[in-house]
Write an enzyme that holds these catalytic residues in place. Structure first.
Site, PDB file in Angstrom:
ATOM      1  N   HIS A  27      -4.443   5.217  -9.347  1.00 25.65           N
ATOM      2  CA  HIS A  27      -3.095   5.558  -9.802  1.00 25.65           C
ATOM      3  C   HIS A  27      -2.505   4.488 -10.721  1.00 25.65           C
ATOM      4  O   HIS A  27      -1.463   4.710 -11.333  1.00 25.65           O
ATOM      5  CB  HIS A  27      -2.166   5.818  -8.609  1.00 25.65           C
ATOM      6  CG  HIS A  27      -1.798   4.599  -7.821  1.00 25.65           C
ATOM      7  ND1 HIS A  27      -2.471   4.207  -6.682  1.00 25.65           N
ATOM      8  CD2 HIS A  27      -0.819   3.680  -7.997  1.00 25.65           C
ATOM      9  CE1 HIS A  27      -1.913   3.107  -6.193  1.00 25.65           C
ATOM     10  NE2 HIS A  27      -0.904   2.772  -6.973  1.00 25.65           N
ATOM     11  N   ASP A  64      -8.570   7.576  -5.134  1.00 22.48           N
ATOM     12  CA  ASP A  64      -7.665   6.577  -5.721  1.00 22.48           C
ATOM     13  C   ASP A  64      -8.468   5.337  -6.071  1.00 22.48           C
ATOM     14  O   ASP A  64      -8.386   4.314  -5.407  1.00 22.48           O
ATOM     15  CB  ASP A  64      -6.513   6.236  -4.766  1.00 22.48           C
ATOM     16  CG  ASP A  64      -5.385   5.487  -5.468  1.00 22.48           C
ATOM     17  OD1 ASP A  64      -5.465   5.334  -6.706  1.00 22.48           O
ATOM     18  OD2 ASP A  64      -4.429   5.077  -4.798  1.00 22.48           O
ATOM     19  N   GLY A  77       3.317  -3.228  -6.364  1.00 16.24           N
ATOM     20  CA  GLY A  77       2.601  -4.223  -7.151  1.00 16.24           C
ATOM     21  C   GLY A  77       1.315  -4.669  -6.508  1.00 16.24           C
ATOM     22  O   GLY A  77       0.430  -5.226  -7.164  1.00 16.24           O
ATOM     23  N   SER A 135      -0.847  -2.572  -5.302  1.00 12.20           N
ATOM     24  CA  SER A 135      -1.835  -1.518  -5.528  1.00 12.20           C
ATOM     25  C   SER A 135      -3.083  -2.039  -6.224  1.00 12.20           C
ATOM     26  O   SER A 135      -2.999  -2.811  -7.183  1.00 12.20           O
ATOM     27  CB  SER A 135      -1.235  -0.411  -6.386  1.00 12.20           C
ATOM     28  OG  SER A 135      -0.506   0.490  -5.606  1.00 12.20           O
ATOM     29  N   SER A 151      -4.366   1.265  -1.822  1.00  9.42           N
ATOM     30  CA  SER A 151      -3.869   2.508  -2.420  1.00  9.42           C
ATOM     31  C   SER A 151      -2.362   2.637  -2.231  1.00  9.42           C
ATOM     32  O   SER A 151      -1.606   2.662  -3.190  1.00  9.42           O
ATOM     33  CB  SER A 151      -4.586   3.712  -1.810  1.00  9.42           C
ATOM     34  OG  SER A 151      -4.018   4.927  -2.269  1.00  9.42           O
TER      35      SER A 151
END
Length: 377
Positions: A221, A249, A329, A331, A346
């Site tokens: 993402h 993801d 942030g 991720s 994720s």
């Protein structure tokens, strides 16, 4: 001023780490020689309330459990119902259905629990639920090996919504299902651009996951489909070479323009930077730590595997759930157990002040999907 550099820019001894390709993705083994670092033991003492000797004993027990899990699953065969690590006893428990050769399973060093449904049956029930369109009021669903059921989590505020009720009616027809309620809905953990963090793409900041030969892996993402990726200093790194979100993801970015890869996960000053030596999958119940560009280094426990998480953008499958906190942030950042890479961050709910849960996409699936090789020490 930065207190630590992203993994792709670390200098000194890390830059001279092993430069030969590691073994093929999906077939790594834990290091038998490398002892736990003092900083990792310190982090476990802080996050789990353990003494040094207790932390050492837990790491040793988890390493044994990881090896036992593979053997016990083979011994159980089609009767295998899942497994989990118990930190209190330091042993792996393996669930089996009637007809299993329990003596053979116990001979691997595992405890045995008799259950009604096999892992294959539970996975099939979950797959039938995966095929259903899920409303926003349904948070996530997964196979709970201890309960021997598929658990569906529903956001409490939406428990009486007609579409949620309709979904649960159809889900219960899929197999052995139980419903739980949660006050929080999961969200992805990307963030708007702020200074001093690992990488940027479009107007989003995310975190580097793990170095692979030729680049690094992160969350899908995070790919804003703008092409270019820039580092913490806004210099050009490379481009997204592949990504998938939702459904999966994960993503990977090639590295060039003076950047290079090293087998390191940042400790952000909480612990020393950690070397990556493989990607052997830790069992449910094992300790695990996460590194991210916003909340830095935090540890917790693996709670469940093969979970489906229903984000607002769509469902993501085959995720692993933890009780490690994370914030926007983080991720794409690293989940690591001991010196073994586990996955990329994720999303989740909560924060690192009040706590919460976070899901990661397992690393071996990403490596296999893109034919990548993890950079290991």
């Amino acid at each position: 001023m930065r207190t630590a550099l992203p993994a792709l820019l670390l200098l000194g001894t890390w830059a001279t780490a092993n430069t030969q390709p590691a073994s093929a993705a999906g077939s790594p083994a834990p290091s038998a020689e490398a002892p736990a670092s003092a900083s990792l033991l310190s982090a476990m003492q802080h996050d789990f309330g353990l003494t040094k000797s207790q932390a050492e004993a837990r790491l040793a027990a988890e390493k044994t459990a990881t090896a036992v899990e593979r053997k016990a699953k083979h011994a159980a065969g089609s009767s295998y119902g899942g497994s989990w690590f118990d930190a209190a006893s330091g042993r792996l428990t393996v669930a089996v259905t009637r007809g299993a050769d329990t003596d053979a399973v116990r001979a691997t060093g595992a405890s045995v629990r008799l259950v009604q449904h096999s892992a294959r049956q539970l996975d099939a029930a979950k797959a039938r639920i995966d095929a259903l369109p899920a409303p926003a009021g349904v948070s996530n669903w997964y196979v709970d090996t201890k309960a021997n059921k598929v658990v569906v989590d529903v956001v409490t505020a939406h428990r009486d919504d007609n579409d949620v009720r309709a979904f649960l009616t159809r889900a219960r027809k899929a197999g052995p299902v139980t419903v739980q309620h949660t006050d929080k809905a999961p969200r992805t953990l990307s963030a708007g651009t702020v200074g001093g963090d690992p990488y940027y793409t479009g107007n989003v900041r995310c975190s580097i996951g793990f170095s692979v030969y030729g680049g690094f892996v992160s969350a899908g993402h995070c790919d804003q489909h703008t092409g270019a990726v820039y580092g913490w200093d806004h210099s050009y790194i490379g481009n997204f070479q592949g990504s998938s979100f939702p459904d999966n993801d994960y993503s990977w970015v090639n590295v060039g323009s003076g950047w290079w890869t090293v087998p390191v996960v940042l400790g952000w000053g909480t612990v020393s930077d950690q070397l990556v030596r493989g990607s052997a999958e830790a069992p449910v119940g094992a300790s695990i730590c996460r590194s991210g560009s916003t909340s830095h280094w935090h540890c917790g426990t693996v709670l469940a595997k093969n979970e489906t998480v229903n984000y607002s953008q769509g469902a993501v499958h085959e995720m692993t759930k933890t009780n490690v906190c994370a914030e926007p942030g983080d991720s794409g950042g690293s989940f690591i157990s001991g010196d073994q890479a586990q996955g990329v961050t994720s999303g989740g709910w909560g924060d690192c002040s009040s706590g919460g849960e976070t899901w990661y996409q397992p690393i071996n699936e990403i490596l296999n999907r893109y034919g990548l090789t993890l950079h290991t020490a």
